[in-house]
Design a protein around this motif. Structure first.
Motif, short mmCIF file in Angstrom:
data_model
loop_
_atom_site.label_atom_id
_atom_site.label_comp_id
_atom_site.label_asym_id
_atom_site.label_seq_id
_atom_site.Cartn_x
_atom_site.Cartn_y
_atom_site.Cartn_z
N ASP A 90 0.77 -1.22 -0.33
CA ASP A 90 -0.08 0.06 -0.17
C ASP A 90 0.82 1.21 0.54
O ASP A 90 1.43 1.63 1.05
N ASN A 91 0.71 1.88 -0.79
CA ASN A 91 2.02 3.15 -1.48
C ASN A 91 1.10 4.33 -1.82
O ASN A 91 1.91 5.59 -1.96
N TRP A 92 0.48 4.57 -0.93
CA TRP A 92 -0.73 5.40 -1.25
C TRP A 92 -0.64 6.29 0.29
O TRP A 92 -0.92 6.08 0.98
N ASN A 93 -0.30 7.52 -0.71
CA ASN A 93 0.22 8.62 0.88
C ASN A 93 -0.91 10.00 0.64
O ASN A 93 -0.96 10.32 -0.16
N TYR A 94 -2.10 9.62 1.70
CA TYR A 94 -3.09 10.68 1.77
C TYR A 94 -2.65 12.09 2.50
O TYR A 94 -2.44 12.02 4.30
N TYR A 95 -2.03 13.20 2.15
CA TYR A 95 -1.66 14.49 2.15
C TYR A 95 -2.32 15.10 1.36
O TYR A 95 -1.53 15.18 0.19
N ASP A 96 -2.08 16.49 2.44
CA ASP A 96 -2.29 17.68 1.30
C ASP A 96 -0.84 18.50 0.48
O ASP A 96 -0.21 18.51 0.90
N LYS A 97 -1.07 18.90 -0.88
CA LYS A 97 -0.08 19.80 -1.05
C LYS A 97 0.22 20.78 -0.31
O LYS A 97 -1.00 21.36 -0.61
#
Length: 222
Positions: A90-97
């Motif tokens: 699982d390589n999804w990174n949930y963060y705001d740019k």
């Protein structure tokens, strides 16, 4: 054991047993030499050389092609596994740019907008330096001076153009009347007389205008 007794020696000997041993050893030596003798004609296959059977120059390219094929097979297997399953990582990174200079750019934009608004307000409040009404008055004055200096009156040309237009309109009406006079010859005679009078009037007008222009030229020459 008693073979030496039966052995007939080729040459005379005192002891037949010893002669038999000597001859037997000589025969064995002869057989050994026959077995170890080399043929006069070489029937063995030719020697094979490695550089003929294996092309060293093409070997790296072949190895590289095999490696690429192997990697492609491995990649195809991985993609097929991912398509069949959800994947093992699982390589999804949930963060705001976030931007480091966002605030600076916002302040710069506000400063530019305020300056533009100030410039716009100053431009809208500025009064013109040139007076259009004075320009118009000067132009009217130049027109009057040009008319007074000219040799011939400036309005005469416009009057002549108007007269030419009237003549053209009258000629068009005359053509229509001529079409109607084919049926009524009496009316045609009256119209021809009126046309003659109009021509005489036109010639009188031209003579009057020419005389007036001559008189004005004579007065100016004086």
């Amino acid at each position: 054991m008693m073979q030496h007794l039966l052995y007939p020696p080729l040459f005379p000997a005192a002891n037949k047993s010893l002669q038999h041993k000597f001859d037997k050893s000589a025969y064995d030596l002869h057989r050994m030499k026959v077995k170890s003798a080399k043929p006069t004609i070489d029937m063995t296959p030719p020697r094979t050389y490695n550089h003929l059977s294996l092309n060293v120059t093409r070997k790296p390219a072949m190895d590289r092609a095999l490696q690429i094929q192997r990697e492609n097979d491995m990649l195809r297997d991985k993609l097929s596994h991912i398509m069949r399953t959800t994947g093992g990582l699982d390589n999804w990174n949930y963060y705001d740019k976030k931007s480091l200079d966002k605030e600076r750019r916002r302040s710069e934009l506000l400063r530019i907008t305020t300056e533009n608004q100030m410039i716009l307000s100053r431009l809208s409040q500025v009064r013109p330096n040139y007076n259009v009404k004075s320009w118009h008055d000067d132009w009217l004055r130049t027109l009057r001076l040009r008319d007074s200096i000219a040799r011939f009156p400036r309005g005469r040309e416009n009057l002549q153009k108007g007269e030419e237009k009237q003549d053209k309109s009258n000629s068009g009406c005359d053509k229509k009347q001529k079409m109607n006079t084919d049926a009524t010859p009496a009316r045609a005679k009256v119209k021809t007389e009126s046309e003659g009078n109009e021509k005489k009037k036109g010639t009188n007008k031209q003579a009057e205008t020419s005389s007036r222009s001559r008189e004005s030229d004579g007065q100016r020459a004086r």
